[in-house]
Design an enzyme around this catalytic site. Structure first.
Site, short mmCIF file in Angstrom:
data_model
loop_
_atom_site.label_atom_id
_atom_site.label_comp_id
_atom_site.label_asym_id
_atom_site.label_seq_id
_atom_site.Cartn_x
_atom_site.Cartn_y
_atom_site.Cartn_z
N TYR A 177 -7.84 9.10 -8.36
CA TYR A 177 -7.19 8.14 -9.25
C TYR A 177 -7.87 6.78 -9.35
O TYR A 177 -7.99 6.21 -10.43
CB TYR A 177 -5.75 7.95 -8.78
CG TYR A 177 -5.03 6.86 -9.48
CD1 TYR A 177 -4.55 7.05 -10.79
CD2 TYR A 177 -4.82 5.63 -8.87
CE1 TYR A 177 -3.89 6.02 -11.44
CE2 TYR A 177 -4.15 4.61 -9.53
CZ TYR A 177 -3.69 4.81 -10.81
OH TYR A 177 -3.05 3.82 -11.47
N GLY A 233 -8.05 -4.06 -9.59
CA GLY A 233 -7.13 -5.16 -9.28
C GLY A 233 -7.11 -6.17 -10.41
O GLY A 233 -8.15 -6.73 -10.75
N ASN A 255 -11.38 -5.53 1.34
CA ASN A 255 -10.74 -4.43 0.64
C ASN A 255 -10.28 -3.44 1.69
O ASN A 255 -11.10 -2.93 2.45
CB ASN A 255 -11.74 -3.75 -0.32
CG ASN A 255 -11.11 -2.57 -1.02
OD1 ASN A 255 -9.89 -2.50 -1.17
ND2 ASN A 255 -11.93 -1.63 -1.45
N GLY A 256 -8.98 -3.18 1.72
CA GLY A 256 -8.47 -2.24 2.70
C GLY A 256 -7.15 -2.70 3.25
O GLY A 256 -6.44 -3.48 2.61
N CYS A 294 -8.08 -3.14 -4.58
CA CYS A 294 -8.90 -4.34 -4.59
C CYS A 294 -10.38 -3.95 -4.71
O CYS A 294 -10.76 -2.81 -4.45
CB CYS A 294 -8.74 -5.21 -3.33
SG CYS A 294 -7.05 -5.74 -3.05
#
Lengths: 449, 449, 449, 449
Positions: free
Chosen positions: B244, B28, B102-103, B2
């Protein structure tokens, strides 16, 4: 540009055609279409949009039959109408036919005038409609002879596939300007496609390129396509396919595109007259500048670096930037790798410069991001002439190399130096065993018949 | 994954937020949303789809005001509902608020159970809803104190932005697991975003990263955001961002992503235990394997080649392949450069191996295309443990490195050899000045508060 | 308004719910939704749009299970968010539940304030969310007892269906203001729906109306629904359902809507104080004015004629008229039968006058078309008070009968005469055996518990 | 069916055309299109769907110019292609033209054969394409003369509007089979439309009907259209327009449609041979059966009642009913008024019976709802012959009156009695001053030129 495909004698004809068109999406994103033939009836679905948008399972259910032809349309001026999508279908004296076409007919207007003077009507702006008229007006009895007669009146660069209710006729012009290859499907039957990259996806084996001036006829009576040499071949394949259009994993007339692009980069490096500076890295303009940049880097021993990132989420419509964000459009597509290029001297490789506006924006973007120097290298010669053979170049007045010298362009795009590949070096990079179509570079408009 | 963004004190707040989200689309693609605040009222638009699909001019006209927060949602299991898009909006005792996150909160279920036992309801599956409840239930009078109290009950990896009618509160967890940076907009006001790549597109200057355990408060009374150190920092940034997730042109906590990936490739080459063979070329799995492959090539002096082409036209839905075309899906995305790799020994670099199925298909595709040997190299260590800190890894049973040894994996994916980057080498590649979050590799689930 | 439906113990539950909602589309066109329950899990699909747009086969495939509840939402101010569609779903202490609601809770704000003061959050603007909170906060162990407790704190006009993982609870308020009927499906199981017109389409037999103050419980243990009298009934059904809302083929609490509307027309004719003129024809404002006009015509012996045509192709968005075409909007919906009415004296029947603007436009349209006289008759009393019991009337200031006398209204709408049905006549027309909810006419806001 | 419109000399030409087409949507819902002319260039937008779906503001912005023609297409077999939408555009010797057509050319195939034998191609299935070819092939110099020549080779029922870059040519066939009227726009310029109901919406005044065999020419040189009598008139207007097609508020050739339909009902009642039973009410099949039912009721003194409700929310696609719900489709459109008709003897009036399947379903639906007797009355004669003059009737084998006697049909549809209007009574109802086109009833295919 545009892409064409024909599938013959395979029960999944339309499905395979759609997959092949998907593999050739880079040759045209404006519109796409497929005609299939079954029980003496031709069904056509065509629409604006990408292959993956137009051809879903519902569409493919309609396109029954064991033969199909398809087309991807490149965005061209004025052709915003859905009527300008291909295949073009017509009923005529002998029944039904559908045609796909890649190329450009240079005597389009003369033929149209003659035809309309004799009472013909044109419902689209496409030159493909010319051919249909000529075929329909021929006095020959067999479709193959009608096509021959029509082509005798047709001047230009072209690859056609004409599909009747039970046959397919594939024609490549005598110069072989646009690519066209023949393959055998592992699941049965044949495929003809603009690029060999389509063969891999549909599990087809490359047989050979269609020959300049050749007509291939697929009919129920034969297993192998019949071959007729319609015109004496004068082979002059388009150099621009190697420079920019084709996908790097395609082989065109026996030459791999990626390899020729690497050669262009290598030759550019070898003969670079301007090496006084010390570039820190070779940076490609992605994606099409990558192979040439790899070639340049390997020849010059300057490290290759991904200094510009390409964003692949750019859609068709998006938020209009505010007044202050003029350069947003190019930056939404290309992003500089700030940390990498800061304070560095870059040797930037692009495949070509057409109008110069994008190059100018790229140089500015890189300098804004901190690049110390930007040396621009172009892996093709200066484009001084418009192409009339099927490539969508702008009018001559818009071509920057028509209006400016190399030094003026360098100044215009604000680069620290600028070099092009020479015409001779371009030929050598592809392979100097052939006489290429180079009209955009040298103005030799050789097509006369 | 995200992505989150906050824009404060700029009249084009929602427009800038949408552009920033566009730049962070790679984090996302499932859903996106923006809340703006104007005249004491919060407006929210959120929907499934890409940023460029959801936010057109009509949407932005509704999102008026000079502050906005936004979110891109990564596709996660079960969360197919439009209700699971963010921002999450709520009316509560003090008025209105909207939150992006986010998380991943690891005590989500415990908190939910306690809350529901006390009569709370949950309308979504998102852990973000936990935080809203905790804020609303706090007995504190000021929102900042309510947020503090809520965070005291929250365990996990998180970056939050809470927007009230006139303020924004930005929080990064004490470990700084997920990235979050602060910038200054040239057109006025501030931006906070998950990645710095968003700053370039909106013309913002990087100021600094948000500190682990820090709360930034933007309010009308101050020009500069107020900074409060909520928790004692224990800095452990996520290594996977470098491997990544992040875009290569982003700088995370002072380290450039592209450079760290190149280092991973270089280190991999330096310490490659398996060099008996003579590879003809280094081939990246595009796009994320490219920087590491460049690093490997420069270190090993083996030529870097684009042996695999990535097709960017792959949409969401497409023609179902027929029974015979099982491997079509990966091949529609990735195409081997047949002419280049035929008869060659390839050293293929990918960023990671998760389940192993894609790697297996890539090896098969390359061998089918004629590669003599495929030596697989992975620019990260073996993933043996699921991530609970915001990365969407599958269950442990699906992780191939949980089930198989390196040799077994090599056999499974049918590679001729296989090597991973060691954990130590990964740390060195990013910079061994820090204690990274490496739980996917070493199982050290260190987050306890 | 709004419509609700519940299907219990039928394998096509969601399909039948969608068909029932389709039959009740007239009660709400803004949004629609269905929750089904299967294997202890509730699935919900809801969206803006018509039932026939939202529920296709793909949607119904997701909504598996043998029980379902559904809702049609009427367009209401501010509720433009997709979050304001129903059913409302929540996880709470005992598991999952989903609720649909038709009506209006008059203590909504008080309850919200109390709830938010205790830390609750509200994610939508719907009063339905109140009930969910109250249920979730109850300390009772069984859902039925939690619902009871929640309803004890709820004041208003309501019909609820609460669906848990395996049960359905149906509640009608003690006054029975909004209609709700119980039927038996011929294909198995039960249906509860706002209007009996839904029963015909799903092949259900009417059993009885749900009683005021009754809770019906459908559970796996019983074949027949369990009935609990929650509140002492004080039956006061809404008169407006008969006047305007309900479909004429529905029976509400034992009275057929079409027949009651005809009676209103007859009574209006019988007691028409203003008969000096000689009307040539009775003309209904279609469609809802038709039954009353038939009644008026049969009583007065004045011929009934279709003097106004209704165009059913009016979509949501359409060509904006130019400046000169101000009145286009009403005329696109209603067209005068020019040849028929030219030079004639018309007695026009509408079901009600709310703001007066439409009536004014209709009179002007008829006179422009050549009508000599337009005598306006309204088959309901003057609307002087806003409704707080689930009907979407505007603020009192917008109600023309609040601001003007009958004579002033007649002048305003430019009619030649104007008569309303008296409140007593309205009661008689429906049946004077009951005490109706007439708050829009008499301001008697009787709901206190 | 189909509808056509032409707007001449008004700056809002396309907008007015779209509004007129909206008013005539009942004549065709499959596709719609408009061509405008500006600066010697014709722009066309056409697509499948309703007028309100195809023509939004974006579309109208493209259709600039002060003249426009438009078309609504009725759904016809095989014509599912977007290419079969009108207007049909063509470039030909004299420039550009666009054509709309309402009607049917009975020598279509002969003309096509002759044209294709001479080399013409046809890209659509529409007979309109014939006319374009004939115009283009004419050797005349002026477009008006080319149109004349083309019409000399054209046999059928037709109304055409041909638009060139600056003129419009309006033609009605010599029999005046299909309606066409001329009006004057209050905002300036002229309108020609299939039905006068279009005039009201665009604020136009009816001038007169276009005469059988007349050509109207609108050109910049004249204010009033020039009138040329192309063919000697043999007036035979289509009776079916009055029976079923036209909107009741239209006047066709001086006769109001609603009034003629009422007359049909009255005459049906007057001459009803079957009156032994005592019907309790006259019930129309809505909407088109309403005027005749009112006529029947007023003549017979049997009360008129709305025994069948029509649901106008039926969209194009919807939930497929389950196996047990076979009759759902007709019931989703039409609902019986159960309480009203229970135990009653009904006299049901429909405008016509074509295949008999719908009538059968209606009778069953009414009896299932409790009707004691259903006496079916049809306000038109038995349809024994297919129409070749522009009405979309099925093949003769599908016409129930071709296969069965009246008594057999009565038995088939399970009615208690069945009566039709006789051909003579039909004529009298419309007005026996004319010789109508009655080919569907009497098989007199009179069009020979």
């Amino acid at each position: 540009m545009c892409a064409i495909v024909g599938i013959y004698d395979n029960d999944n004809a339309a499905r395979l055609a759609s997959i092949a068109l998907f593999a050739m999406q880079h040759r045209g994103q404006e519109a796409t279409g497929i005609s299939s033939s079954i029980n003496g009836k031709i069904h056509t679905i065509k629409n604006r949009g990408l292959v993956s948008e137009v051809f879903d399972d519902d569409a493919l259910k309609i396109l029954k039959g064991n033969m199909a032809i398809g087309h991807n349309r490149y965005s061209t001026a004025g052709g915003d109408s859905i009527l300008d999508a291909q295949p073009v279908f017509a009923k005529y004296k002998l029944g039904e036919m559908s045609i796909v076409h890649n190329g450009n007919l240079i005597n389009k207007n003369e033929v149209r005038e003659e035809l309309t003077n004799n009472g013909a009507i044109f419902q689209t702006g496409m030159d493909t409609e010319n051919l249909i008229h000529l075929i329909a007006k021929s006095s020959e009895n067999r479709l193959r002879d009608r096509i021959k007669e029509a082509l005798n009146k047709t001047i230009g660069a072209y690859c056609f596939i004409v599909q009747s209710r039970s046959k397919q006729f594939v024609i490549r012009d005598r110069y072989g300007i646009r690519p066209l290859s023949l393959g055998k499907l592992k699941s049965g039957g044949y495929i003809v496609a603009s690029e060999t990259c389509a063969f891999d996806l549909v599990d087809a084996e490359f047989i050979r390129d269609v020959r300049p001036g050749e007509m291939l006829i697929f009919s129920e009576k034969t297993n192998e396509p019949e071959s007729i040499q319609l015109f004496e071949p004068i082979f002059r394949p388009c150099a621009f396919e190697y420079v920019y259009f084709a996908r790097p994993d395609s082989d065109i007339d026996g030459k791999n595109v990626y390899t020729t692009r690497q050669n262009m980069g290598k030759t550019l490096a070898k003969n670079d007259k301007n090496k006084d500076f010390k570039a820190d890295m070779v940076v490609p303009v992605p994606d099409s500048g990558v192979p040439a940049a790899l070639g340049y880097a390997s020849e010059s021993k300057i490290p290759f670096e991904y200094g510009i990132i390409r964003n692949h989420y750019v859609g068709r419509t998006f938020i209009e930037p505010t007044q202050e964000m003029r350069n947003l459009k190019v930056r939404m597509k290309l992003s500089p790798m700030k940390s990498l290029i800061k304070g560095k001297s870059l040797l930037v490789i692009d495949d070509s410069i057409v109008r110069g506006t994008t190059s100018k924006r790229i140089v500015k973007m890189l300098k804004d991001a901190g690049a110390k120097e930007v040396h621009f290298r172009v892996a093709s010669p200066e484009i001084k002439f418009p192409c009339y053979y099927g490539i969508d170049t702008p009018n001559q007045e818009e071509l920057i190399s028509h209006k400016m010298t190399k030094d003026e362009i360098c100044e215009y795009i604000q680069a620290d130096s600028l070099e092009y590949l020479s015409i001779d070096d371009l030929k050598k990079s592809i392979g100097d065993d052939r006489n290429y179509a180079l009209e955009s570079f040298d103005g030799d408009y050789f097509v006369t018949k």
